[in-house]
Scaffold this motif. Structure first.
Motif, PDB file in Angstrom:
ATOM      1  N   THR A 124      34.463  30.510  33.249  1.00  0.00           N
ATOM      2  CA  THR A 124      34.018  30.727  31.284  1.00  0.00           C
ATOM      3  C   THR A 124      33.900  32.251  31.204  1.00  0.00           C
ATOM      4  OG1 THR A 124      31.274  30.669  32.502  1.00  0.00           O
ATOM      5  CG2 THR A 124      32.540  28.571  31.756  1.00  0.00           C
ATOM      6  N   ILE A 125      34.315  33.259  32.585  1.00  0.00           N
ATOM      7  CA  ILE A 125      34.287  34.138  32.155  1.00  0.00           C
ATOM      8  C   ILE A 125      36.032  34.493  32.394  1.00  0.00           C
ATOM      9  CG2 ILE A 125      32.921  36.505  32.531  1.00  0.00           C
ATOM     10  CD1 ILE A 125      30.370  34.706  33.367  1.00  0.00           C
ATOM     11  N   ALA A 126      36.249  35.626  31.951  1.00  0.00           N
ATOM     12  CA  ALA A 126      37.707  36.428  31.679  1.00  0.00           C
ATOM     13  C   ALA A 126      37.317  37.221  33.507  1.00  0.00           C
ATOM     14  CB  ALA A 126      37.741  37.424  30.909  1.00  0.00           C
ATOM     15  N   LEU A 127      38.381  37.421  34.044  1.00  0.00           N
ATOM     16  CA  LEU A 127      38.832  37.953  35.296  1.00  0.00           C
ATOM     17  C   LEU A 127      39.342  39.579  34.767  1.00  0.00           C
ATOM     18  CD1 LEU A 127      39.086  34.873  38.108  1.00  0.00           C
ATOM     19  CD2 LEU A 127      36.738  36.347  38.037  1.00  0.00           C
ATOM     20  N   PRO A 128      39.046  39.770  35.397  1.00  0.00           N
ATOM     21  CA  PRO A 128      39.486  41.737  35.117  1.00  0.00           C
ATOM     22  C   PRO A 128      41.274  40.635  35.882  1.00  0.00           C
ATOM     23  CG  PRO A 128      38.324  42.119  37.464  1.00  0.00           C
ATOM     24  CD  PRO A 128      38.013  40.368  36.342  1.00  0.00           C
ATOM     25  N   PRO A 129      42.511  41.460  36.012  1.00  0.00           N
ATOM     26  CA  PRO A 129      43.390  41.599  36.718  1.00  0.00           C
ATOM     27  C   PRO A 129      43.686  42.287  38.325  1.00  0.00           C
ATOM     28  CG  PRO A 129      43.937  43.230  35.221  1.00  0.00           C
ATOM     29  CD  PRO A 129      42.471  42.969  35.407  1.00  0.00           C
ATOM     30  N   GLY A 130      44.346  42.363  39.232  1.00  0.00           N
ATOM     31  CA  GLY A 130      44.560  42.029  40.511  1.00  0.00           C
ATOM     32  C   GLY A 130      43.873  41.571  41.782  1.00  0.00           C
ATOM     33  N   LEU A 131      43.646  40.390  41.300  1.00  0.00           N
ATOM     34  CA  LEU A 131      42.890  39.317  41.774  1.00  0.00           C
ATOM     35  C   LEU A 131      44.279  39.055  42.838  1.00  0.00           C
ATOM     36  CD1 LEU A 131      39.907  38.057  40.134  1.00  0.00           C
ATOM     37  CD2 LEU A 131      40.119  38.841  42.591  1.00  0.00           C
ATOM     38  N   ASP A 132      43.958  38.809  43.951  1.00  0.00           N
ATOM     39  CA  ASP A 132      45.088  38.182  44.961  1.00  0.00           C
ATOM     40  C   ASP A 132      45.245  36.553  44.804  1.00  0.00           C
ATOM     41  OD1 ASP A 132      46.229  40.371  46.068  1.00  0.00           O
ATOM     42  OD2 ASP A 132      44.151  40.264  47.330  1.00  0.00           O
ATOM     43  N   TRP A 133      43.964  35.927  44.321  1.00  0.00           N
ATOM     44  CA  TRP A 133      43.649  34.033  44.784  1.00  0.00           C
ATOM     45  C   TRP A 133      42.552  33.576  43.962  1.00  0.00           C
ATOM     46  CZ3 TRP A 133      47.171  30.248  47.516  1.00  0.00           C
ATOM     47  CH2 TRP A 133      46.608  28.847  47.261  1.00  0.00           C
ATOM     48  N   ILE A 134      43.103  32.482  43.179  1.00  0.00           N
ATOM     49  CA  ILE A 134      42.011  32.093  42.318  1.00  0.00           C
ATOM     50  C   ILE A 134      41.473  31.060  42.365  1.00  0.00           C
ATOM     51  CG2 ILE A 134      41.938  32.030  39.802  1.00  0.00           C
ATOM     52  CD1 ILE A 134      43.269  34.761  39.293  1.00  0.00           C
ATOM     53  N   THR A 135      40.812  30.408  41.886  1.00  0.00           N
ATOM     54  CA  THR A 135      40.138  28.776  42.278  1.00  0.00           C
ATOM     55  C   THR A 135      39.259  28.861  41.879  1.00  0.00           C
ATOM     56  OG1 THR A 135      40.316  28.888  45.188  1.00  0.00           O
ATOM     57  CG2 THR A 135      38.859  27.889  43.794  1.00  0.00           C
ATOM     58  N   ALA A 186      39.058  47.429  42.922  1.00  0.00           N
ATOM     59  CA  ALA A 186      39.867  48.682  43.714  1.00  0.00           C
ATOM     60  C   ALA A 186      39.923  49.218  44.951  1.00  0.00           C
ATOM     61  CB  ALA A 186      40.027  50.110  42.769  1.00  0.00           C
ATOM     62  N   ALA A 187      38.430  49.312  44.729  1.00  0.00           N
ATOM     63  CA  ALA A 187      37.888  49.605  46.636  1.00  0.00           C
ATOM     64  C   ALA A 187      37.764  48.531  47.426  1.00  0.00           C
ATOM     65  CB  ALA A 187      36.378  49.928  46.246  1.00  0.00           C
TER      66      ALA A 187
END
Ligand code: SF4
Length: 198
Positions: A107-118, A91-92
């Motif tokens: 291997t680790i769950a990411l929080p929602p809201g990322l614009d591009w995930i590799t 958010a910041a």
């Protein structure tokens, strides 16, 4: 106030994947949950993620803006950024007008809201938690079997391993052969190593 352990913040070009060649701020977070080695993963980890200093989200935003006030993308990397990224940090960064790419071992769950995930898997796919991505990228050495990726993504990339200062020629020839035989996959490269940029 919550702090994040930051290894480094710098401004460069994205050196890998579909977005290679675009200007990007980098936020390298400290810490990783894996220990990649030649024997187990086909390459030795060459990323310094052990060192880090605590920074608040506001201090991170300030440091990024100092590195470039113009660039609109941040690549959050590590180590494994999934150990630290959370909704408050995202958010910041979004509030500062930045778009957020992340490079994860999956291997680790990411929080929602990322614009591009590799997702760049370093363990068998059945151990992955992150099951969707914009791109899936494997670093390949010669003879490694083609991954049967079950991560849902728009792009599937093979990146030949480096040996010494350059691309391993055998790994490159192997990746070219795999892509010709399996056109869902695309050849990529760790361009930043060729371009000699961080
Ligand atoms: S997941 Fe990435 S940062 Fe972590 S040990 Fe493996 S190569 Fe290094």
């Amino acid at each position: 106030m919550k702090t994040y352990r930051v290894n480094e913040i710098f401004y460069s070009l994205q050196g890998e994947g579909v977005r290679a060649g675009t200007a990007a701020l980098f936020l390298r977070l400290a810490g990783c949950n894996l220990r990649c080695t030649q024997a187990a993963h086909g390459f030795d980890c060459d990323t310094d993620w052990r060192t880090g200093r605590p920074m608040t989200a506001a201090a991170i935003v300030q440091a990024l803006k100092s590195a470039s006030a113009e660039c609109g993308w941040v690549v959050i990397t590590g180590g494994e950024p999934g150990l630290q990224v959370d909704a408050a940090l995202l958010a910041a960064l979004h509030d500062a007008g930045l778009r957020l790419a992340v490079e994860t071992n999956g291997t680790i769950a990411l929080p929602p809201g990322l614009d591009w995930i590799t997702v760049s898997p370093k363990v068998p796919e059945e151990q992955l938690v992150q099951r969707t991505a914009d791109e899936v990228k494997y670093v390949m050495s010669a003879g490694m079997p083609l991954p049967r990726s079950t991560v849902r993504a728009d792009h599937y990339l093979l990146s030949p391993a480096f040996r010494g200062g350059g691309i391993d020629a055998e790994a490159l020839a192997w990746c070219i052969r795999l892509v010709r035989e399996n056109p869902r996959w695309r050849l990529t490269c760790q361009y930043h190593r060729l371009w000699n940029i961080p």
